[in-house]
Write a protein that holds these residues in place. Structure first.
Motif: not given
Length: 267
Positions: A28-31, A96-97, A153-158, A232-237
């Motif tokens: 969580g902190l890294a993301m 939201l992550v 609009h919105g994005k949820i990432i689980n 990190v790379e995929p969460i930014i994407f």
């Protein structure tokens, strides 16, 4: 330099407001830090305490737009308070992550070397983990979704776990919590399609060096532990405009480059 350079304006997250749960340590902190360095405004949501306060202070001292958001994902009242804070402070939520979770060590400290059969797990231990890892995802998503629907609009990432873990000996109740979160994610994605809100899943792809694995048991793992930064790379994407319209995808961070080529998202 406080912000990550990027030659692709689509991954510049300036103006994007994000809540990351379980963000005071580990994945969580890294993301959260990766998203901040990509330009996002991020609320690090976690149980209140010195650990959260220190991380927010560190990030702020680097010039990053970080906020601390006290949150117990098991509590409807705490979730409601967090939603109210976001509405009052930001007026919107773009991403939201869902990441907050606890591991097998909460029910069996030696789970890596002495797996415990399900019938020896205490009911309280089972409920506590499920309440955090599965019900917590439901409560937080349920709390913030009306705001996303209202804004259009919105994005949820689980954040998920490996499917192998869901079938591993001695992994009750961690395994079932992962299976449940995956099913929840697919159904959420379908429920939210009509509203233009996307739901995707992201997992590291292997055992990761976090507090979920006790220090004295890490040497028992044969393969090298992944670093939380793999996310990190995929969460930014997924938080960026490059993922617009993508929903119900289950992405493994270790295979992210291959997934992008297969999904045809590479320029």
């Amino acid at each position: 330099m406080t912000k990550t350079n990027t030659s692709n304006p689509d991954t510049d997250l300036s103006g994007i407001h994000i809540v990351v749960t379980g963000a005071s340590s580990g994945i969580g902190l890294a993301m959260a830090e990766g998203l901040l360095r990509a330009g996002a405004t991020v609320a690090l949501a976690s149980r209140p305490g010195v650990k959260l306060d220190n991380q927010v202070k560190r990030l702020k001292s680097s010039g990053l737009n970080a906020y601390g958001l006290p949150l117990d994902v098991r509590s409807e009242t705490s979730v409601a308070d967090s939603v109210e804070w976001v509405q009052r402070t930001w007026g919107k939520l773009d991403v939201l992550v869902n990441n907050a979770g606890i591991g097998m060590r909460t029910v069996n400290k030696r789970f890596m070397v002495e797996p415990q059969p399900f019938f020896q797990v205490t009911p309280d231990g089972f409920r506590n983990l499920i309440d955090t890892n599965l019900t917590g995802y439901f409560l937080v998503a349920r709390g913030f979704t009306p705001l996303m629907i209202k804004q259009g609009h919105g994005k949820i990432i689980n954040i998920m776990i490996n499917r192998e873990t869901t079938m591993c000996k001695g992994f009750i109740p961690y395994g079932p919590s992962g299976s449940g979160a995956e099913s929840l994610s697919y159904i959420m994605a379908e429920d939210l399609r009509p509203y233009g809100i996307t739901v995707n899943m992201l997992l590291p792809g292997g055992a990761t060096d976090t507090g979920m694995i006790p220090e004295d048991l890490k040497r028992q793992i044969k393969s090298p532990l992944l670093r939380p930064r793999v996310m990190v790379e995929p969460i930014i994407f997924l938080a960026s405009s490059m993922s617009d319209g993508i929903t119900a995808e289950r992405i493994t961070a270790l295979e992210f480059s291959k997934w992008r080529i297969k999904y045809n998202t590479v320029d």
